[in-house]
Design an enzyme around this catalytic site. Structure first.
Site, PDB file in Angstrom:
ATOM      1  N   ASP A  58      -1.076   1.942   9.269  1.00  0.00           N
ATOM      2  CA  ASP A  58      -0.319   1.471   8.109  1.00  0.00           C
ATOM      3  C   ASP A  58      -0.413   2.430   6.922  1.00  0.00           C
ATOM      4  OD1 ASP A  58      -3.044   0.864   7.843  1.00  0.00           O
ATOM      5  OD2 ASP A  58      -2.733  -1.281   8.056  1.00  0.00           O
TER       6      ASP A  58
ATOM      7  N   ASN B   9      -8.517 -12.509   6.043  1.00  0.00           N
ATOM      8  CA  ASN B   9      -7.532 -13.561   6.335  1.00  0.00           C
ATOM      9  C   ASN B   9      -7.002 -13.483   7.767  1.00  0.00           C
ATOM     10  OD1 ASN B   9      -5.897 -11.332   6.277  1.00  0.00           O
ATOM     11  ND2 ASN B   9      -4.570 -12.021   4.612  1.00  0.00           N
TER      12      ASN B   9
ATOM     13  N   HIS C 240      -5.763 -10.734   9.282  1.00  0.00           N
ATOM     14  CA  HIS C 240      -4.712  -9.756   9.582  1.00  0.00           C
ATOM     15  C   HIS C 240      -5.253  -8.593  10.415  1.00  0.00           C
ATOM     16  CE1 HIS C 240      -5.468  -7.304   5.594  1.00  0.00           C
ATOM     17  NE2 HIS C 240      -6.145  -6.777   6.579  1.00  0.00           N
TER      18      HIS C 240
ATOM     19  N   GLU D 272       0.157  -9.726   7.939  1.00  0.00           N
ATOM     20  CA  GLU D 272      -0.457 -10.844   7.228  1.00  0.00           C
ATOM     21  C   GLU D 272      -0.178 -12.158   7.967  1.00  0.00           C
ATOM     22  OE1 GLU D 272      -2.537  -9.922   5.220  1.00  0.00           O
ATOM     23  OE2 GLU D 272      -1.822  -8.966   3.393  1.00  0.00           O
TER      24      GLU D 272
HETATM   25  C1  F6R Z   1      -6.341  -0.756   7.737  1.00  0.00           C
HETATM   26  C2  F6R Z   1      -5.998  -1.989   8.437  1.00  0.00           C
HETATM   27  C3  F6R Z   1      -6.566  -3.291   8.030  1.00  0.00           C
HETATM   28  C4  F6R Z   1      -8.100  -3.263   7.923  1.00  0.00           C
HETATM   29  C5  F6R Z   1      -8.617  -4.614   7.426  1.00  0.00           C
HETATM   30  C6  F6R Z   1     -10.112  -4.602   7.250  1.00  0.00           C
HETATM   31  O1  F6R Z   1      -5.657   0.336   8.305  1.00  0.00           O
HETATM   32  O2  F6R Z   1      -5.232  -1.913   9.314  1.00  0.00           O
HETATM   33  O3  F6R Z   1      -6.197  -4.266   8.961  1.00  0.00           O
HETATM   34  O4  F6R Z   1      -8.641  -2.975   9.169  1.00  0.00           O
HETATM   35  O5  F6R Z   1      -8.018  -4.912   6.206  1.00  0.00           O
HETATM   36  O6  F6R Z   1     -10.444  -3.696   6.238  1.00  0.00           O
HETATM   37  P1  F6R Z   1     -11.970  -3.327   5.969  1.00  0.00           P
HETATM   38  O7  F6R Z   1     -12.465  -2.716   7.212  1.00  0.00           O
HETATM   39  O8  F6R Z   1     -11.926  -2.359   4.834  1.00  0.00           O
HETATM   40  O9  F6R Z   1     -12.663  -4.599   5.634  1.00  0.00           O
END
Ligand code: F6R
Length: 262
Positions: free
Chosen positions: A67, A136, A138, A143
Protein backbone atom coordinates in the site's frame (compact mmCIF):
# COMPACT_ATOMS: atom_id res chain seq x y z
CA UNK A 1 -4.25 -21.53 9.00
CA UNK A 2 -1.10 -22.43 10.90
CA UNK A 3 -0.54 -20.50 14.13
CA UNK A 4 2.90 -20.42 15.77
CA UNK A 5 3.21 -18.77 19.17
CA UNK A 6 6.71 -17.58 20.10
CA UNK A 7 8.24 -16.43 23.36
CA UNK A 8 9.45 -13.06 22.07
CA UNK A 9 9.82 -10.81 19.05
CA UNK A 10 13.24 -12.15 18.14
CA UNK A 11 11.87 -15.68 17.89
CA UNK A 12 8.94 -14.37 15.86
CA UNK A 13 11.48 -13.02 13.35
CA UNK A 14 13.44 -16.27 13.26
CA UNK A 15 10.42 -18.55 12.83
CA UNK A 16 8.92 -16.31 10.14
CA UNK A 17 12.26 -16.02 8.30
CA UNK A 18 12.70 -19.82 8.32
CA UNK A 19 9.29 -20.19 6.74
CA UNK A 20 9.86 -17.52 4.10
CA UNK A 21 13.22 -18.98 3.13
CA UNK A 22 11.76 -22.49 2.82
CA UNK A 23 9.02 -21.21 0.54
CA UNK A 24 11.48 -19.34 -1.66
CA UNK A 25 13.89 -22.24 -2.06
CA UNK A 26 14.61 -23.04 -5.69
CA UNK A 27 12.82 -20.00 -7.10
CA UNK A 28 14.99 -18.15 -9.62
CA UNK A 29 12.98 -14.93 -9.49
CA UNK A 30 11.03 -14.93 -6.24
CA UNK A 31 8.20 -12.41 -5.99
CA UNK A 32 7.74 -10.88 -2.54
CA UNK A 33 4.70 -8.98 -1.30
CA UNK A 34 5.87 -6.41 1.23
CA UNK A 35 4.13 -4.87 4.23
CA UNK A 36 5.36 -1.76 6.04
CA UNK A 37 4.81 -0.90 9.72
CA UNK A 38 6.32 -2.12 12.97
CA UNK A 39 5.18 -5.76 12.86
CA UNK A 40 7.41 -7.16 10.08
CA UNK A 41 10.60 -5.44 11.25
CA UNK A 42 11.80 -8.50 13.20
CA UNK A 43 11.27 -10.64 10.10
CA UNK A 44 13.05 -8.19 7.79
CA UNK A 45 15.93 -7.88 10.27
CA UNK A 46 16.35 -11.64 10.35
CA UNK A 47 16.14 -11.95 6.55
CA UNK A 48 18.72 -9.17 6.26
CA UNK A 49 21.02 -10.99 8.69
CA UNK A 50 20.76 -14.16 6.62
CA UNK A 51 21.32 -12.27 3.37
CA UNK A 52 24.57 -10.91 4.84
CA UNK A 53 25.56 -14.45 5.85
CA UNK A 54 24.89 -15.59 2.28
CA UNK A 55 22.09 -17.99 3.28
CA UNK A 56 19.75 -16.27 0.84
CA UNK A 57 20.10 -13.86 -2.06
CA UNK A 58 17.35 -11.36 -2.80
CA UNK A 59 19.16 -9.55 -5.62
CA UNK A 60 16.98 -11.16 -8.31
CA UNK A 61 13.75 -10.95 -6.31
CA UNK A 62 10.84 -8.77 -7.38
CA UNK A 63 8.91 -6.86 -4.73
CA UNK A 64 5.41 -5.39 -4.58
CA UNK A 65 4.44 -3.28 -1.58
CA UNK A 66 0.96 -3.64 -0.16
CA UNK A 67 0.00 0.00 0.00
CA UNK A 68 0.82 3.71 -0.19
CA UNK A 69 -0.77 6.91 1.08
CA UNK A 70 -2.63 9.03 -1.44
CA UNK A 71 -1.21 12.50 -2.03
CA UNK A 72 2.04 11.98 -0.12
CA UNK A 73 5.21 13.08 -1.90
CA UNK A 74 6.97 9.81 -2.86
CA UNK A 75 10.21 11.40 -1.58
CA UNK A 76 8.65 12.13 1.87
CA UNK A 77 10.45 9.98 4.43
CA UNK A 78 7.10 8.57 5.65
CA UNK A 79 5.85 7.61 2.20
CA UNK A 80 5.70 3.84 1.96
CA UNK A 81 8.02 4.09 -1.05
CA UNK A 82 10.77 5.45 1.23
CA UNK A 83 9.80 3.19 4.14
CA UNK A 84 10.11 0.09 1.95
CA UNK A 85 13.47 1.34 0.62
CA UNK A 86 14.82 1.90 4.16
CA UNK A 87 13.40 -1.16 5.93
CA UNK A 88 13.40 -3.79 3.17
CA UNK A 89 15.18 -2.98 -0.09
CA UNK A 90 18.47 -1.79 1.41
CA UNK A 91 18.76 -4.27 4.31
CA UNK A 92 17.80 -7.25 2.12
CA UNK A 93 20.07 -6.03 -0.68
CA UNK A 94 17.23 -6.06 -3.19
CA UNK A 95 17.49 -4.23 -6.50
CA UNK A 96 15.46 -0.99 -6.06
CA UNK A 97 14.51 -1.10 -9.76
CA UNK A 98 12.73 -4.42 -9.12
CA UNK A 99 10.58 -3.21 -6.23
CA UNK A 100 7.29 -1.41 -6.83
CA UNK A 101 5.02 0.52 -4.50
CA UNK A 102 1.47 1.57 -5.49
CA UNK A 103 1.46 5.08 -6.95
CA UNK A 104 -0.40 7.32 -4.54
CA UNK A 105 0.36 10.47 -6.47
CA UNK A 106 -0.86 9.37 -9.91
CA UNK A 107 -3.26 11.70 -11.67
CA UNK A 108 -5.48 8.74 -12.48
CA UNK A 109 -5.37 6.66 -9.31
CA UNK A 110 -7.83 4.05 -10.56
CA UNK A 111 -5.78 3.41 -13.71
CA UNK A 112 -2.55 3.25 -11.70
CA UNK A 113 -4.14 0.75 -9.30
CA UNK A 114 -5.32 -1.42 -12.18
CA UNK A 115 -1.83 -1.29 -13.73
CA UNK A 116 -0.39 -2.39 -10.38
CA UNK A 117 -2.50 -5.56 -10.29
CA UNK A 118 -1.55 -6.23 -13.89
CA UNK A 119 2.17 -5.86 -13.06
CA UNK A 120 1.78 -8.41 -10.25
CA UNK A 121 0.07 -10.83 -12.63
CA UNK A 122 2.78 -10.28 -15.28
CA UNK A 123 5.44 -11.09 -12.68
CA UNK A 124 3.72 -14.46 -12.24
CA UNK A 125 1.95 -13.56 -8.98
CA UNK A 126 3.30 -13.07 -5.50
CA UNK A 127 5.13 -16.10 -4.05
CA UNK A 128 5.24 -14.92 -0.45
CA UNK A 129 3.13 -12.08 0.93
CA UNK A 130 4.27 -10.53 4.21
CA UNK A 131 1.43 -9.16 6.33
CA UNK A 132 0.81 -7.31 9.56
CA UNK A 133 -2.63 -6.73 11.06
CA UNK A 134 -4.17 -3.45 12.15
CA UNK A 135 -5.76 -3.16 15.59
CA UNK A 136 -9.10 -3.06 13.74
CA UNK A 137 -8.36 -6.27 11.81
CA UNK A 138 -7.28 -4.66 8.54
CA UNK A 139 -4.65 -6.18 6.26
CA UNK A 140 -2.98 -3.90 3.78
CA UNK A 141 -5.28 -0.92 4.22
CA UNK A 142 -8.40 -2.98 3.65
CA UNK A 143 -10.45 -1.47 6.41
CA UNK A 144 -13.42 -3.24 8.06
CA UNK A 145 -16.26 -3.93 5.55
CA UNK A 146 -13.81 -4.11 2.60
CA UNK A 147 -14.97 -6.53 -0.08
CA UNK A 148 -13.35 -9.95 0.04
CA UNK A 149 -13.18 -9.77 -3.77
CA UNK A 150 -11.45 -6.36 -3.87
CA UNK A 151 -8.46 -5.61 -6.07
CA UNK A 152 -5.90 -2.80 -5.72
CA UNK A 153 -7.83 0.46 -5.31
CA UNK A 154 -8.24 3.69 -3.37
CA UNK A 155 -9.59 3.32 0.18
CA UNK A 156 -10.51 5.81 2.88
CA UNK A 157 -8.60 5.20 6.11
CA UNK A 158 -10.62 4.81 9.31
CA UNK A 159 -10.02 7.27 12.12
CA UNK A 160 -8.59 4.38 14.18
CA UNK A 161 -5.96 3.62 11.54
CA UNK A 162 -5.07 7.32 11.24
CA UNK A 163 -4.74 7.53 15.04
CA UNK A 164 -2.63 4.33 15.14
CA UNK A 165 -0.30 5.68 12.44
CA UNK A 166 -0.04 9.20 13.91
CA UNK A 167 2.96 7.95 15.93
CA UNK A 168 5.05 7.98 12.75
CA UNK A 169 4.23 11.61 11.87
CA UNK A 170 5.61 14.67 13.60
CA UNK A 171 3.36 17.07 15.46
CA UNK A 172 1.31 19.25 13.16
CA UNK A 173 1.68 16.80 10.25
CA UNK A 174 -1.61 15.28 9.13
CA UNK A 175 -1.87 11.52 8.61
CA UNK A 176 -3.19 11.14 5.06
CA UNK A 177 -6.90 10.35 4.79
CA UNK A 178 -6.70 7.97 1.82
CA UNK A 179 -4.48 5.22 0.48
CA UNK A 180 -4.04 2.90 -2.46
CA UNK A 181 -3.98 -0.67 -1.21
CA UNK A 182 -3.81 -4.13 -2.68
CA UNK A 183 -7.28 -5.61 -2.34
CA UNK A 184 -8.20 -8.63 -0.28
CA UNK A 185 -8.66 -10.55 -3.53
CA UNK A 186 -5.17 -9.47 -4.65
CA UNK A 187 -3.63 -10.55 -1.34
CA UNK A 188 -5.43 -13.90 -1.41
CA UNK A 189 -3.92 -14.66 -4.86
CA UNK A 190 -0.44 -14.91 -3.29
CA UNK A 191 0.85 -18.48 -3.06
CA UNK A 192 1.92 -18.18 0.60
CA UNK A 193 0.98 -15.69 3.31
CA UNK A 194 3.11 -14.98 6.35
CA UNK A 195 1.67 -12.73 9.02
CA UNK A 196 3.75 -11.45 11.92
CA UNK A 197 2.10 -9.90 14.97
CA UNK A 198 3.46 -8.73 18.31
CA UNK A 199 1.96 -6.91 21.26
CA UNK A 200 -1.14 -7.07 23.41
CA UNK A 201 -2.79 -4.20 21.53
CA UNK A 202 -3.27 -6.65 18.65
CA UNK A 203 -4.70 -9.50 20.77
CA UNK A 204 -8.38 -8.75 20.04
CA UNK A 205 -7.80 -8.44 16.30
CA UNK A 206 -5.75 -11.66 16.30
CA UNK A 207 -8.48 -13.60 18.14
CA UNK A 208 -11.15 -12.28 15.75
CA UNK A 209 -9.02 -13.21 12.72
CA UNK A 210 -8.20 -16.75 13.83
CA UNK A 211 -11.20 -17.81 15.88
CA UNK A 212 -13.97 -15.45 14.86
CA UNK A 213 -16.36 -15.87 11.96
CA UNK A 214 -15.11 -14.98 8.49
CA UNK A 215 -16.64 -11.55 8.20
CA UNK A 216 -15.88 -8.31 6.38
CA UNK A 217 -15.82 -6.46 9.72
CA UNK A 218 -12.56 -8.32 10.36
CA UNK A 219 -10.89 -8.27 6.92
CA UNK A 220 -7.99 -10.45 8.13
CA UNK A 221 -10.44 -13.29 8.83
CA UNK A 222 -10.30 -14.01 5.07
CA UNK A 223 -6.98 -15.75 5.82
CA UNK A 224 -9.09 -18.66 7.07
CA UNK A 225 -9.78 -19.39 3.40
CA UNK A 226 -6.12 -19.39 2.30
CA UNK A 227 -4.41 -22.74 1.69
CA UNK A 228 -1.00 -21.62 2.90
CA UNK A 229 -1.27 -18.98 5.60
CA UNK A 230 1.03 -18.94 8.62
CA UNK A 231 0.54 -16.53 11.52
CA UNK A 232 3.56 -16.03 13.80
CA UNK A 233 2.73 -14.35 17.11
CA UNK A 234 4.35 -13.43 20.37
CA UNK A 235 2.67 -14.43 23.64
CA UNK A 236 1.10 -11.00 24.11
CA UNK A 237 -0.57 -10.99 20.68
CA UNK A 238 -1.77 -14.56 21.32
CA UNK A 239 -3.10 -13.80 24.80
CA UNK A 240 -6.79 -13.73 23.82
CA UNK A 241 -6.81 -16.94 21.81
CA UNK A 242 -9.15 -19.59 23.14
CA UNK A 243 -7.12 -22.28 21.36
CA UNK A 244 -3.68 -21.00 22.40
CA UNK A 245 -2.72 -24.23 24.17
CA UNK A 246 -3.81 -26.27 21.19
CA UNK A 247 -1.62 -24.18 18.84
CA UNK A 248 1.37 -24.59 21.19
CA UNK A 249 0.77 -28.35 21.30
CA UNK A 250 0.53 -28.59 17.50
CA UNK A 251 3.74 -26.58 17.02
CA UNK A 252 5.63 -28.77 19.51
CA UNK A 253 4.57 -31.96 17.80
CA UNK A 254 4.80 -30.94 14.18
CA UNK A 255 8.03 -32.06 12.52
CA UNK A 256 10.60 -29.31 12.47
CA UNK A 257 8.34 -26.48 13.60
CA UNK A 258 9.10 -26.86 17.30
CA UNK A 259 12.80 -26.50 16.56
CA UNK A 260 12.60 -23.55 14.21
CA UNK A 261 12.88 -20.73 16.67
CA UNK A 262 14.48 -22.47 19.59
C1 F6R B 1 1.23 -1.71 6.08
C2 F6R B 1 0.01 -2.50 6.17
C3 F6R B 1 -0.81 -2.51 7.40
C4 F6R B 1 0.01 -2.83 8.66
C5 F6R B 1 -0.88 -2.75 9.90
C6 F6R B 1 -0.10 -2.99 11.16
O1 F6R B 1 1.81 -1.86 4.80
O2 F6R B 1 -0.31 -3.11 5.22
O3 F6R B 1 -1.82 -3.47 7.27
O4 F6R B 1 0.55 -4.10 8.55
O5 F6R B 1 -1.47 -1.49 9.96
O6 F6R B 1 0.83 -1.96 11.32
P1 F6R B 1 1.94 -2.06 12.46
O7 F6R B 1 2.74 -3.26 12.16
O8 F6R B 1 2.73 -0.80 12.33
O9 F6R B 1 1.21 -2.17 13.75
Amino acid sequence: MEVVICSDERQVGEVAADRVISWLEGLVTPVLGLATGSSPIALYDELARRAVLGDIDFSHALGFALDEYVGIDPEHELSYKQTIRRTVVEPLRMDPARVRVPDGSAEDLAAAAEAYDLAIAEAGGVDVQVLGIGSNGHIGFNEPTSSFASRTRVKTLTQQTRDDNARFFSEGEQVPTHCVTQGLGTIMDAKHLIMVVTGEHKADAVAAMIEGPVAAVCPASILQFHQSAVVVLDEAAASKLQYGDYFRHVARHKDGVGELGS
